[in-house]
Design a protein around this motif. Structure first.
Motif, short mmCIF file in Angstrom:
data_model
loop_
_atom_site.label_atom_id
_atom_site.label_comp_id
_atom_site.label_asym_id
_atom_site.label_seq_id
_atom_site.Cartn_x
_atom_site.Cartn_y
_atom_site.Cartn_z
N THR A 189 0.78 -1.06 0.04
CA THR A 189 0.02 -0.12 -0.09
C THR A 189 0.70 1.33 -0.21
OG1 THR A 189 -0.19 0.11 2.41
CG2 THR A 189 -1.79 -1.23 1.34
N GLU A 190 0.34 2.35 -0.48
CA GLU A 190 1.20 3.68 -0.47
C GLU A 190 1.22 3.88 0.94
OE1 GLU A 190 1.77 3.44 -3.78
OE2 GLU A 190 2.06 5.68 -3.61
N VAL A 191 0.61 3.84 1.96
CA VAL A 191 0.62 4.43 3.34
C VAL A 191 2.09 3.55 3.87
CG1 VAL A 191 -0.23 4.24 5.58
CG2 VAL A 191 -1.58 4.67 3.42
N VAL A 192 2.12 2.24 3.34
CA VAL A 192 3.26 1.68 4.24
C VAL A 192 4.42 2.12 3.13
CG1 VAL A 192 4.18 -0.74 4.37
CG2 VAL A 192 2.00 -0.30 4.76
N GLY A 193 4.25 2.20 2.00
CA GLY A 193 5.30 2.86 1.24
C GLY A 193 6.00 4.08 1.65
N LEU A 194 5.10 5.02 2.09
CA LEU A 194 5.45 6.35 2.71
C LEU A 194 6.33 6.03 4.13
CD1 LEU A 194 3.16 9.16 2.15
CD2 LEU A 194 5.42 8.98 1.48
N ALA A 195 5.72 5.37 4.77
CA ALA A 195 6.61 4.75 6.08
C ALA A 195 7.81 4.20 5.80
CB ALA A 195 5.64 3.78 6.99
N ALA A 196 8.07 3.46 4.68
CA ALA A 196 9.18 2.60 4.35
C ALA A 196 10.26 3.78 3.86
CB ALA A 196 8.76 1.94 3.40
#
Ligand code: DC
Length: 211
Positions: free
Chosen positions: A74-81
């Motif tokens: 997901t995009e949210v996890v990509g940003l956190a990554a």
């Protein structure tokens, strides 16, 4: 044989890495999944992804079976990554796993394809082949937008473009192992290329033939 494939988000490097690994019968490691798994763990624990200590702890306790969760994409996890990936202690905790995957690929494979941001520059600077896959931010955001829309996500293309630019800026400007083209990398711009055409170009670069 070690093949390093780097590039920004949604450049096509993941799909191309999988195709290259299948074609040459090599093991494949999507190194972004390591940073995503750390990011997801932080979000689940209610931690701020920029919290150095918590992020280091999450990276050190990472387990390979945490790398296949479908939520990782997901995009949210990509940003956190991309936030945890800017923390030097996190990168240090994850580099050993990546190098041993490259040196001793699982399943008896004769080599490995690793894709990420710093594979050709930091993780495997002696890789046999190095590729830098890129595309314009607009083309990358458009592809990502179509993927998300197909999954039923209601995000707009403008929002995806904004997130793409934010991640690019963080990945490129961080002090530790920033995203950049290795001097000896083969540059593949996929802005106007189909996956088939990009894959054919890679096969020629690696083996001298598009078959
Ligand atoms: O490739 P990806 O979108 O799954 O990567 C997610 C984030 O992880 C990306 O924004 C930066 C970070 N990353 C990194 O810093 N180094 C890598 N080798 C792979 C990913």
């Amino acid at each position: 044989m070690i093949i390093a494939i780097d590039g920004p988000a949604a450049s096509g490097k993941g799909t191309l890495s999988r195709l290259v690994a299948e074609h040459f019968r090599l093991a494949w490691l999507d190194t972004g999944s390591l940073y995503r798994a750390v990011g997801l763990k932080m979000l689940r624990n209610g931690d701020d992804p920029a919290d150095r200590e918590a992020a280091e702890k999450a990276a050190k306790s990472l387990n390979p079976n945490e790398l296949t969760n479908s939520e990782l994409k997901t995009e949210v996890v990509g940003l956190a990554a991309s936030k945890v990936a800017a923390i030097p202690e996190v990168r240090q905790a994850l580099v050993g796993f990546q190098r041993s995957f490259a040196q001793t690929p699982p399943g008896g494979a004769q080599g490995a394809v690793l894709d990420g941001r710093d594979i050709g520059t930091v993780v495997c600077p002696d890789a046999d082949f190095k590729v830098y896959v890129t595309a314009s931010p607009e083309a990358r955001a458009h592809r990502r937008f179509l993927e998300l829309r197909d999954k039923g996500d209601t995000v707009t293309e403008q929002e995806v473009l904004a997130m793409t630019r934010e991640r690019d800026a963080r990945d490129t400007n961080r002090g530790e192992s920033p995203l950049k083209t290795a001097e000896d990398a083969y540059l593949l711009d996929t802005t106007n290329l189909s996956i088939d055409a990009a894959f054919a170009a890679l096969k020629v670069y690696i083996s001298g033939s598009s078959n």
